[in-house]
Design an enzyme around this catalytic site. Structure first.
Site, short mmCIF file in Angstrom:
data_model
loop_
_atom_site.label_atom_id
_atom_site.label_comp_id
_atom_site.label_asym_id
_atom_site.label_seq_id
_atom_site.Cartn_x
_atom_site.Cartn_y
_atom_site.Cartn_z
N SER A 8 1.94 -1.08 -3.95
CA SER A 8 1.93 -0.17 -2.75
C SER A 8 3.23 0.59 -2.64
O SER A 8 3.31 1.67 -1.96
CB SER A 8 1.85 -1.18 -1.40
OG SER A 8 3.18 -1.91 -1.29
N CYS A 101 -9.72 -2.18 5.07
CA CYS A 101 -9.26 -1.95 3.89
C CYS A 101 -9.39 -2.83 2.95
O CYS A 101 -9.57 -2.50 1.74
CB CYS A 101 -7.73 -1.31 4.25
SG CYS A 101 -7.10 -0.51 2.55
N CYS A 198 -1.01 2.13 8.61
CA CYS A 198 -0.71 2.86 7.85
C CYS A 198 -0.75 4.43 8.04
O CYS A 198 -0.16 5.27 7.71
CB CYS A 198 -0.84 2.54 6.41
SG CYS A 198 -2.68 2.63 5.76
#
EC number: 2.8.1.13
Length: 366
Positions: A8, A101, A198
């Site tokens: 990430s 997600c 996010c």
């Protein structure tokens, strides 16, 4: 094994990738491009959808000494996570996009692509542990660091996904992970953890929803009422509220007892938000749909616990599997629980599975 390390751009995924390589796996780093326009989601170190994060991930892969690629999953992410988030709020529910997600992107789209390319597993920086039971089933358990445990957001993974997953950090407290990152020369060692959602640029969910829903925003205004139906104020969209919310109600009339009011109910069709005292939020029963079992579904009545928020408390519970879901009796009442949230079911430290809450039962008040 050939392993895809999902990177990430943060410290956890970087150390997880390094550990996977150190364990002898053939590791390839992959950063997921989840935003169609990275500048429109987050900036700085708050999220995981920025150009800076992609660059941080690439630099970490160079230090570790592994190949690195960027996979564009922005269309899939928008459809399965962002659109789902918007539609759930529009219907008066409270979704958790991180679970969606994990279910739809990191351990479905990414894993499917990895397996198709000949990889054996996906490694991530999630804090959770995997164990194999006597029958060969892979069990998902809580992490050693209870404060960082992320088994809740992994509660949507099924047995096939768990068999192809690696969580190298589950046995390590977070401070030690940062120390290890520094020893390895990873520049993300001191990078702050990401927070909030996010893809919401400033953490203002209501403002983001108002902007993104546009003409699709239902019930742009309506009444805020008490349990007797008395109008106390007006809202600017039911999607801006969640069950259990206290702040931002801007009511013109105080409660007779002077105590704060909380959102008790959201009715998008009539554009009505109902508020009342905190004790009226107490819930002792849940109905769940869309079950995701980590292994075999429990038989009979499971005496265990449930967790209802990512960093929430565990509640003792009796869980009964029913067709297409589960009925959950909470022995420890919970507050502010809304349809759309996930109930992750545990037996000790083991994740049994999860359901999406479809209805709640309030505690009967004397």
């Amino acid at each position: 094994m050939r392993v895809v390390a999902a990177m990430s751009g943060g410290v956890d995924s970087a150390v997880a990738a390094a550990r996977a390589k150190e364990a002898g796996h053939d590791v390839t780093g992959v950063h997921l491009a989840l935003s169609r326009n990275p500048a429109s989601y987050r900036s700085g170190a708050r999220g995981c959808c920025t150009i800076e994060d992609s660059n941080d991930a690439r630099r970490a892969a160079d230090v570790i000494g592994i190949p690195f690629y960027v996979w564009d999953l922005s269309d899939r992410f928008h459809e399965d996570v962002v659109e789902d988030f918007m539609s759930e709020y529009a219907e008066g529910r409270t979704p958790n996009p991180c679970l969606r997600c994990n279910e739809k992107i990191k351990f479905a789209a990414v894993l499917d692509r990895a397996l198709a390319l000949g990889f054996d597993a996906v490694a991530t920086g999630h804090y959770a542990t995997l164990r194999e039971d006597a029958d060969g089933l892979v069990e998902l358990h809580r992490a050693v660091d209870a404060g960082k445990d992320q088994s809740y957001v992994l509660g949507v993974l099924d047995q096939d996904q768990l068999r192809h997953s690696l969580f190298p950090l589950g046995d390590t407290p977070k401070p030690q992970v940062r120390e290890e990152a520094a020893r390895r020369g990873l520049l993300v060692a001191d990078k702050p953890d990401s927070h909030d959602i996010c893809f919401v640029a400033d953490g203002d969910n209501a403002g983001w929803l108002r902007e993104k829903l546009g003409d699709r925003a239902p019930n742009e205004s309506g009444p805020i009422v008490d349990e007797s139906g008395e109008v106390l104020g007006e809202h600017q969209g039911t999607y801006a509220y969640t069950i259990g919310q206290r702040k931002g109600l801007r009511l013109g009339k105080p409660a007779p007892d002077g105590k704060p009011r909380f959102v008790l109910d959201i009715e998008p069709v009539s554009a009505t938000v109902t508020v009342g005292p905190r004790e009226h939020l107490a819930v002792d029963g849940l109905s769940g749909i869309r079950p995701r079992w980590a292994g075999r579904p429990p038989e009979g009545v499971l005496e265990g616990t449930v967790q209802l928020r990512a960093h929430g408390d565990e509640h003792r519970a009796r869980v009964t599997v029913v067709p297409d879901g589960a009925e959950i009796e909470l022995l420890d009442p919970a507050y502010g629980i809304a349809p759309g949230q996930a109930a992750v079911i545990y037996h000790g430290t083991r994740v049994v599975g999860s359901v999406t809450i479809s209805a709640t039962r309030r505690v009967a008040l004397a």
